[in-house]
Design a protein around this motif. Structure first.
Motif, PDB file in Angstrom:
ATOM      1  N   GLU A   1       0.833  -1.204   0.000  1.00  0.00           N
ATOM      2  CA  GLU A   1       0.000   0.000   0.000  1.00  0.00           C
ATOM      3  C   GLU A   1       0.877   1.267   0.000  1.00  0.00           C
ATOM      4  N   LEU A   2       1.915   1.238   0.810  1.00  0.00           N
ATOM      5  CA  LEU A   2       2.806   2.394   0.919  1.00  0.00           C
ATOM      6  C   LEU A   2       3.455   2.713  -0.428  1.00  0.00           C
ATOM      7  N   PHE A   3       4.030   1.712  -1.064  1.00  0.00           N
ATOM      8  CA  PHE A   3       4.768   1.980  -2.301  1.00  0.00           C
ATOM      9  C   PHE A   3       3.837   2.269  -3.480  1.00  0.00           C
ATOM     10  N   THR A   4       2.595   1.812  -3.390  1.00  0.00           N
ATOM     11  CA  THR A   4       1.598   2.212  -4.396  1.00  0.00           C
ATOM     12  C   THR A   4       1.367   3.716  -4.306  1.00  0.00           C
ATOM     13  N   ARG A   5       1.319   4.227  -3.087  1.00  0.00           N
ATOM     14  CA  ARG A   5       1.122   5.665  -2.899  1.00  0.00           C
ATOM     15  C   ARG A   5       2.366   6.462  -3.286  1.00  0.00           C
ATOM     16  N   VAL A   6       3.536   5.901  -3.044  1.00  0.00           N
ATOM     17  CA  VAL A   6       4.767   6.557  -3.498  1.00  0.00           C
ATOM     18  C   VAL A   6       4.728   6.708  -5.019  1.00  0.00           C
ATOM     19  N   GLU A   7       4.326   5.637  -5.689  1.00  0.00           N
ATOM     20  CA  GLU A   7       4.270   5.647  -7.159  1.00  0.00           C
ATOM     21  C   GLU A   7       3.308   6.709  -7.678  1.00  0.00           C
ATOM     22  N   ARG A   8       2.108   6.765  -7.078  1.00  0.00           N
ATOM     23  CA  ARG A   8       1.107   7.746  -7.524  1.00  0.00           C
ATOM     24  C   ARG A   8       1.594   9.170  -7.314  1.00  0.00           C
ATOM     25  N   ARG A   9       2.154   9.432  -6.146  1.00  0.00           N
ATOM     26  CA  ARG A   9       2.613  10.785  -5.828  1.00  0.00           C
ATOM     27  C   ARG A   9       3.779  11.183  -6.746  1.00  0.00           C
ATOM     28  N   ALA A  10       4.699  10.268  -6.951  1.00  0.00           N
ATOM     29  CA  ALA A  10       5.856  10.565  -7.797  1.00  0.00           C
ATOM     30  C   ALA A  10       5.431  10.820  -9.244  1.00  0.00           C
ATOM     31  N   ALA A  11       4.426  10.084  -9.719  1.00  0.00           N
ATOM     32  CA  ALA A  11       3.948  10.278 -11.093  1.00  0.00           C
ATOM     33  C   ALA A  11       3.399  11.691 -11.284  1.00  0.00           C
ATOM     34  N   ARG A  12       2.784  12.229 -10.222  1.00  0.00           N
ATOM     35  CA  ARG A  12       2.222  13.577 -10.325  1.00  0.00           C
ATOM     36  C   ARG A  12       3.321  14.650 -10.333  1.00  0.00           C
ATOM     37  N   HIS A  13       4.530  14.271  -9.930  1.00  0.00           N
ATOM     38  CA  HIS A  13       5.643  15.221  -9.898  1.00  0.00           C
ATOM     39  C   HIS A  13       6.798  14.721 -10.766  1.00  0.00           C
ATOM     40  N   ALA A  14       6.467  14.002 -11.830  1.00  0.00           N
ATOM     41  CA  ALA A  14       7.484  13.348 -12.656  1.00  0.00           C
ATOM     42  C   ALA A  14       8.487  14.330 -13.245  1.00  0.00           C
ATOM     43  N   LYS A  15       8.003  15.431 -13.770  1.00  0.00           N
ATOM     44  CA  LYS A  15       8.904  16.403 -14.419  1.00  0.00           C
ATOM     45  C   LYS A  15       9.921  16.950 -13.420  1.00  0.00           C
TER      46      LYS A  15
END
Length: 399
Positions: A367-381
């Motif tokens: 669950e934790l790393f799923t949220r890391v992935e989502r948050r990081a995708a929103r700040h990819a640039k």
């Protein structure tokens, strides 16, 4: 956390397997890069570390050029011994040992000296996946070392694994010619006790890393780092042969203020931190559970490092510099936000997943790393532009 990756986390055990908190005493027994060959394994997520190590080969070879070659007839049969401290379980350590052996072989040849047999020790904590590492080693030729040296498909050195913390003695006195350690010394032997003590001003409330923490917390981390490095140097000063050399690389920072941990701060102190906060806000873990987890990593400044070496007094600094290592993210399509998010989550998991799973269990870890992935995708640039690692690179020899 990188090409090597040898490592060390937070408190007591619970009967609930999915809710285990690990004490500092047990940290050494369980901390490791993620083993096996799965998607989040270190084997499949250490390309950036390999690239960074290759970019520093010229500095490594300069260190090797300073190793004493003179060998009397009395010690012709004594092997030339190389150690990788914090070897982890990927192919990077095998590559580096090959580079060291080949470079030294050419030096002996050029000096018209008898080429010795070579021995390499791969060292990491007992929890390291040595089995995966050993499967990566090429076979040793049956007909002796001369055949090995003449063949690209065979190992040109004898190999062995050494389990144990490099913050203590691991080898007999005056037995090692070359010590190599990359991307490991920023891992502390433990989270400082005061950081987990609610009654102490250094208690790292609301955080799982020191990036942006209060001054007392960062001082505690710095003190732990310098104590650990002092122990490391003390042990190596007894184990190294006269005329030997040591090449060290660890995460570093350019800021003088330890609150700013640079690339390590962006890796652990932003989206990873926010993902822990998500679990708290969603009621999946308590805030206390989060606060009891701290990443035992400290990225020193060059001054932090130099102070310890000079205070120890056993080593001459041949070279000490801050080296730009680049991004820890390996992405084929930097414009693909989903790929960038996935890369950050997998990178975090490959180096901290063992600690996370021990603290909150594998299911909540997912669950934790799923949220890391989502948050990081929103700040990819922003991640592609700003997530850069700097390293402290040190070449040392005995005084």
């Amino acid at each position: 956390m990188m090409a090597g990756g040898g490592v060390n986390s937070p408190q007591s055990t619970s009967d609930n397997k999915d809710n285990v908190v690990v004490s500092n005493l047990k940290l050494e027994r369980m901390l490791s890069m993620k083993g096996g060959k799965g998607e989040a394994s270190y084997v499949n997520n250490s390309q950036a570390q390999g690239q960074h190590a290759r970019s520093m080969l010229h500095l490594l070879k300069e260190t090797l050029d300073g190793v004493q070659l003179i060998r009397s007839s009395d010690n012709d049969d004594i092997p030339f011994v190389i150690v990788d401290l914090g070897c982890s379980c990927g192919s990077n350590t095998v590559y580096i040992i090959d580079v060291i052996v080949e470079h030294m072989r050419k030096r002996f040849e050029k000096a018209d000296q008898q080429i010795p047999e070579f021995s390499a020790f791969f060292c990491d904590l007992p929890s390291n996946d040595f089995n995966t590492l050993f499967q990566l080693l090429p076979p040793l030729a049956n007909n002796g070392m001369e055949e090995c040296l003449a063949s690209n498909s065979h190992r040109s050195y004898f190999a062995a694994g050494v389990p144990g913390s490099f913050y203590r003695r691991l080898f007999p006195a005056r037995s090692i010619d070359v010590f190599y350690s990359a991307f490991s010394l920023h891992w502390l032997s433990q989270v400082p006790d005061v950081v987990l003590d609610k009654q102490n001003v250094a208690y790292n409330k609301g955080r799982i890393y020191i990036h942006g923490a209060n001054e007392s917390t960062t001082k505690a981390y710095k003190k732990q780092f310098q104590s650990d490095l002092a122990n490391f140097l003390c042990a190596r000063s007894k184990e190294m042969k006269r005329g030997g050399s040591m090449f060290l690389v660890c995460l570093g920072r350019t800021s003088m203020d330890p609150i700013d941990q640079g690339g390590a701060g962006l890796l652990f102190g932003t989206h990873f931190q926010d993902a822990w906060d998500d679990l708290v806000q969603e009621g999946l873990i308590t805030s206390e559970k989060r606060d009891n987890f701290n990443i035992p990593v400290y990225a020193p400044s060059i001054q932090d490092f130099k102070e310890v070496v000079e205070a120890n007094g056993s080593f001459t600094i041949n070279n000490l510099q801050v080296f730009r290592g680049g991004s820890p993210l390996v992405v084929n399509h930097p414009d693909d936000a989903a790929e960038v998010g996935r890369a950050l989550a997998i990178s975090c998991r490959s180096v901290s997943g063992v600690l996370v799973d021990a603290h909150i269990g594998e299911q909540l870890g997912d669950e934790l790393f799923t949220r890391v992935e989502r948050r990081a995708a929103r700040h990819a640039k922003e991640l592609i532009e700003k997530l850069q690692f700097f390293h402290i690179v040190a070449s040392l020899s005995l005084v």
